[in-house]
Design a protein around this motif. Structure first.
Motif, PDB file in Angstrom:
ATOM      1  N   GLU A   1      11.556 -26.204  45.962  1.00 35.91           N
ATOM      2  CA  GLU A   1      11.587 -26.279  47.205  1.00 35.91           C
ATOM      3  C   GLU A   1      10.741 -25.331  47.951  1.00 35.91           C
ATOM      4  O   GLU A   1       9.859 -25.770  48.840  1.00 35.91           O
ATOM      5  N   ALA A   2      10.474 -24.056  47.319  1.00 38.33           N
ATOM      6  CA  ALA A   2       9.246 -23.191  47.821  1.00 38.33           C
ATOM      7  C   ALA A   2       8.293 -23.592  47.701  1.00 38.33           C
ATOM      8  O   ALA A   2       7.131 -23.577  48.744  1.00 38.33           O
ATOM      9  N   THR A   3       7.645 -24.405  46.707  1.00 37.39           N
ATOM     10  CA  THR A   3       6.565 -24.636  46.522  1.00 37.39           C
ATOM     11  C   THR A   3       6.184 -25.986  47.393  1.00 37.39           C
ATOM     12  O   THR A   3       4.938 -25.957  47.846  1.00 37.39           O
ATOM     13  N   GLU A   4       7.280 -26.977  47.399  1.00 36.19           N
ATOM     14  CA  GLU A   4       6.880 -27.983  48.376  1.00 36.19           C
ATOM     15  C   GLU A   4       6.626 -27.547  49.926  1.00 36.19           C
ATOM     16  O   GLU A   4       5.780 -27.983  50.541  1.00 36.19           O
ATOM     17  N   THR A   5       7.490 -26.793  50.198  1.00 39.74           N
ATOM     18  CA  THR A   5       7.407 -25.917  51.677  1.00 39.74           C
ATOM     19  C   THR A   5       6.023 -25.505  51.700  1.00 39.74           C
ATOM     20  O   THR A   5       5.306 -25.706  52.987  1.00 39.74           O
ATOM     21  N   LEU A   6       5.279 -24.869  50.746  1.00 44.55           N
ATOM     22  CA  LEU A   6       4.166 -24.178  50.846  1.00 44.55           C
ATOM     23  C   LEU A   6       3.047 -25.081  50.767  1.00 44.55           C
ATOM     24  O   LEU A   6       2.168 -25.240  51.678  1.00 44.55           O
ATOM     25  N   ARG A   7       3.290 -26.147  50.087  1.00 48.47           N
ATOM     26  CA  ARG A   7       2.232 -27.307  49.943  1.00 48.47           C
ATOM     27  C   ARG A   7       2.093 -27.989  51.326  1.00 48.47           C
ATOM     28  O   ARG A   7       1.037 -28.217  51.975  1.00 48.47           O
ATOM     29  N   ASN A   8       3.433 -28.278  51.807  1.00 51.47           N
ATOM     30  CA  ASN A   8       3.424 -28.794  52.981  1.00 51.47           C
ATOM     31  C   ASN A   8       2.770 -28.152  54.244  1.00 51.47           C
ATOM     32  O   ASN A   8       2.070 -28.640  55.084  1.00 51.47           O
ATOM     33  N   THR A   9       3.229 -26.962  54.340  1.00 50.93           N
ATOM     34  CA  THR A   9       2.619 -26.114  55.231  1.00 50.93           C
ATOM     35  C   THR A   9       1.041 -25.929  55.302  1.00 50.93           C
ATOM     36  O   THR A   9       0.207 -26.164  55.981  1.00 50.93           O
ATOM     37  N   ILE A  10       0.554 -25.891  53.983  1.00 48.36           N
ATOM     38  CA  ILE A  10      -1.058 -25.996  53.784  1.00 48.36           C
ATOM     39  C   ILE A  10      -1.623 -27.217  54.376  1.00 48.36           C
ATOM     40  O   ILE A  10      -2.657 -27.204  54.829  1.00 48.36           O
TER      41      ILE A  10
ATOM     42  N   ALA B   1      12.155 -17.390  44.252  1.00 50.16           N
ATOM     43  CA  ALA B   1      12.791 -18.167  45.357  1.00 50.16           C
ATOM     44  C   ALA B   1      14.374 -18.201  45.243  1.00 50.16           C
ATOM     45  O   ALA B   1      15.212 -18.160  46.291  1.00 50.16           O
ATOM     46  N   GLY B   2      14.850 -18.183  44.167  1.00 49.76           N
ATOM     47  CA  GLY B   2      16.139 -18.247  43.749  1.00 49.76           C
ATOM     48  C   GLY B   2      16.629 -17.214  42.717  1.00 49.76           C
ATOM     49  O   GLY B   2      15.772 -16.926  41.887  1.00 49.76           O
ATOM     50  N   ASN B   3      17.909 -17.115  42.467  1.00 51.57           N
ATOM     51  CA  ASN B   3      18.372 -16.208  41.448  1.00 51.57           C
ATOM     52  C   ASN B   3      19.238 -16.531  40.555  1.00 51.57           C
ATOM     53  O   ASN B   3      19.993 -15.919  39.627  1.00 51.57           O
ATOM     54  N   GLY B   4      19.735 -17.903  41.009  1.00 51.58           N
ATOM     55  CA  GLY B   4      21.086 -18.530  39.927  1.00 51.58           C
ATOM     56  C   GLY B   4      20.673 -19.464  39.063  1.00 51.58           C
ATOM     57  O   GLY B   4      19.402 -19.549  38.914  1.00 51.58           O
ATOM     58  N   GLU B   5      21.743 -20.342  38.882  1.00 48.97           N
ATOM     59  CA  GLU B   5      21.532 -21.323  37.886  1.00 48.97           C
ATOM     60  C   GLU B   5      20.397 -22.525  38.392  1.00 48.97           C
ATOM     61  O   GLU B   5      19.814 -22.915  37.617  1.00 48.97           O
ATOM     62  N   ASP B   6      20.223 -22.508  39.633  1.00 55.53           N
ATOM     63  CA  ASP B   6      19.436 -23.388  40.316  1.00 55.53           C
ATOM     64  C   ASP B   6      18.077 -22.590  40.652  1.00 55.53           C
ATOM     65  O   ASP B   6      17.348 -23.367  41.496  1.00 55.53           O
ATOM     66  N   PHE B   7      17.683 -21.704  40.015  1.00 52.41           N
ATOM     67  CA  PHE B   7      16.563 -20.971  40.274  1.00 52.41           C
ATOM     68  C   PHE B   7      15.169 -21.773  40.272  1.00 52.41           C
ATOM     69  O   PHE B   7      14.377 -21.615  41.174  1.00 52.41           O
ATOM     70  N   ALA B   8      15.101 -22.834  39.404  1.00 47.66           N
ATOM     71  CA  ALA B   8      13.906 -23.442  39.327  1.00 47.66           C
ATOM     72  C   ALA B   8      13.843 -24.526  40.266  1.00 47.66           C
ATOM     73  O   ALA B   8      12.836 -24.778  40.989  1.00 47.66           O
ATOM     74  N   GLN B   9      14.957 -25.218  40.968  1.00 51.18           N
ATOM     75  CA  GLN B   9      15.103 -26.010  41.967  1.00 51.18           C
ATOM     76  C   GLN B   9      14.728 -25.255  43.319  1.00 51.18           C
ATOM     77  O   GLN B   9      13.870 -25.790  43.999  1.00 51.18           O
ATOM     78  N   LYS B  10      15.144 -24.090  43.360  1.00 46.53           N
ATOM     79  CA  LYS B  10      14.529 -23.411  44.531  1.00 46.53           C
ATOM     80  C   LYS B  10      13.065 -22.929  44.400  1.00 46.53           C
ATOM     81  O   LYS B  10      12.394 -23.180  45.553  1.00 46.53           O
TER      82      LYS B  10
ATOM     83  N   PHE C   1      12.229 -19.067  31.526  1.00 47.32           N
ATOM     84  CA  PHE C   1      12.092 -18.777  32.875  1.00 47.32           C
ATOM     85  C   PHE C   1      10.939 -19.704  33.347  1.00 47.32           C
ATOM     86  O   PHE C   1      10.980 -20.394  34.149  1.00 47.32           O
ATOM     87  N   ASN C   2       9.590 -19.618  32.683  1.00 44.69           N
ATOM     88  CA  ASN C   2       8.344 -20.302  33.072  1.00 44.69           C
ATOM     89  C   ASN C   2       8.558 -21.769  32.907  1.00 44.69           C
ATOM     90  O   ASN C   2       8.211 -22.504  33.625  1.00 44.69           O
ATOM     91  N   LYS C   3       9.039 -22.138  31.740  1.00 41.44           N
ATOM     92  CA  LYS C   3       9.282 -23.539  31.463  1.00 41.44           C
ATOM     93  C   LYS C   3       9.875 -24.263  32.480  1.00 41.44           C
ATOM     94  O   LYS C   3       9.684 -25.404  33.009  1.00 41.44           O
ATOM     95  N   GLN C   4      11.212 -23.661  32.888  1.00 48.69           N
ATOM     96  CA  GLN C   4      12.125 -24.254  33.789  1.00 48.69           C
ATOM     97  C   GLN C   4      11.138 -24.384  35.591  1.00 48.69           C
ATOM     98  O   GLN C   4      11.122 -25.432  35.935  1.00 48.69           O
ATOM     99  N   ILE C   5      10.549 -23.490  35.741  1.00 43.46           N
ATOM    100  CA  ILE C   5       9.790 -23.546  36.948  1.00 43.46           C
ATOM    101  C   ILE C   5       8.361 -24.444  36.786  1.00 43.46           C
ATOM    102  O   ILE C   5       8.385 -25.296  37.724  1.00 43.46           O
ATOM    103  N   ILE C   6       7.987 -24.564  35.625  1.00 44.10           N
ATOM    104  CA  ILE C   6       6.803 -25.607  35.428  1.00 44.10           C
ATOM    105  C   ILE C   6       7.203 -26.789  35.401  1.00 44.10           C
ATOM    106  O   ILE C   6       6.564 -27.898  36.442  1.00 44.10           O
ATOM    107  N   ASP C   7       8.450 -27.392  34.689  1.00 40.09           N
ATOM    108  CA  ASP C   7       9.116 -28.613  34.950  1.00 40.09           C
ATOM    109  C   ASP C   7       9.599 -28.715  36.292  1.00 40.09           C
ATOM    110  O   ASP C   7       9.354 -30.122  36.925  1.00 40.09           O
ATOM    111  N   ALA C   8       9.832 -27.861  37.091  1.00 42.06           N
ATOM    112  CA  ALA C   8      10.240 -28.351  38.304  1.00 42.06           C
ATOM    113  C   ALA C   8       9.057 -28.589  39.446  1.00 42.06           C
ATOM    114  O   ALA C   8       9.366 -28.881  40.623  1.00 42.06           O
TER     115      ALA C   8
END
Ligand code: OMP
Length: 269
Positions: free
Chosen positions: A256-265, A244-253, A42-49
């Motif tokens: 997206e959440a990280t990018e949104t937060l970065r841009n908001t900041i 942010a997601g709970n399906g196969e695309d959880f890392a992509q989600k 789980f962590n690895k996929q989030i880190i890679d994404a």
């Protein structure tokens, strides 16, 4: 040293975002649950994404110690160092004990896990911080004004005309920064206090949790928390990003959440 590594990560990824790796086994997506090391996967996929969008990762030790997953914590930190060596790792353990025991806690964070920095509870005083601070190349992040609702019960008490959290900020600035490796935890949920602490410590970086699930106000934090070079903040989100997601695309989600937060900041920088 840690502050330099953090500065480079802020600049390289144009980001003040820290992703909190706080995996709860019961909340992991089905697609990783049957793996040999589900938390690591789980962590690895989030880190890679997300590695090109963040300035740090912060695994919270309780999620590993409490779920018999310390091996996966070590695997996660090793994975970040091996694949994304420019991104610092914050070992969030909030340790604090008498000096001889603190020696071992410092070894845990810096030798056993090879983390770049560690969170500590400074309320037992300077001798309990020294074993951490003496690792001059690593960062030490002391709790100052925490994000939780009851933090004010003790941290905001007025002693000799000053709130205790302000005293902690002053100690950090004047006494604990002899190796230029102290940082402070200041919750995003209390931006007024954050601004006061920034006045006491104009240059010390703050780890700012409390965005997302705890309801912290990003705009208010940015307004008063930036340093003169428009950085100085490590803004953590854990649940808001990793779930942010709970399906196969959880890392992509999570990306997206990280990018949104970065841009908001960045919009308020
Ligand atoms: P989320 O609320 O899910 O974003 O998680 C917040 C993370 O920040 C958790 O790992 C907490 O342990 C940590 N944290 C706080 O929430 N408040 C604090 O005052 C300090 C910390 C911390 O030191 O990271």
């Amino acid at each position: 040293m840690f502050i330099e590594k953090l500065k480079k990560a802020w600049e390289k990824n144009n980001s003040l975002v820290c992703v909190g790796l706080d995996p709860d086994l019961s909340k992991l997506p089905e697609c990783v649950k049957d793996k040999e090391f589900p938390i690591f996967e789980f962590n690895k996929q989030i880190i890679d994404a997300t590695h090109d969008l963040v300035c740090s990762y912060k695994p919270q030790v309780a999620y590993y110690a409490g779920q018999d997953a310390e091996k996966e914590l070590k695997m996660t930190i090793d994975y970040i160092h091996a694949n994304y060596p420019e991104i610092p790792v914050i070992f969030d353990s909030k340790r604090g004990d008498i000096g001889s025991t603190a020696d071992m806690y410092a070894k845990e964070a810096f030798d056993r896990y090879n983390a770049d920095s560690v969170t500590v509870n400074p309320y037992m005083g300077t001798d309990t911080l020294k074993p951490f601070l003496d690792y001059a190349e690593r960062g030490v992040i002391a709790l100052c004004r925490t994000s939780n609702p009851s933090g004010d019960e003790i941290q905001n008490l007025i002693v000799e005309d000053k709130a205790i959290y302000k005293h902690v900020a002053k100690m950090a600035n004047e006494k604990w920064n002899y190796n230029n490796n102290i940082l402070l935890v200041v919750g995003a949920t209390y931006p007024a206090e954050l601004g006061e602490i920034r006045e006491i410590c104009p240059d010390i970086p703050f780890l700012v949790p409390g965005i997302g699930a705890q309801g912290g106000d990003i705009e208010a934090v940015l307004k008063v928390g930036l340093t003169a070079d428009k950085a100085g903040l490590v803004i953590n989100s854990s649940r808001g990003i990793i779930y942010a997601g709970n399906g196969e695309d959880f890392a992509q989600k999570s990306r997206e959440a990280t990018e949104t937060l970065r841009n908001t900041i960045n919009q308020y920088r």
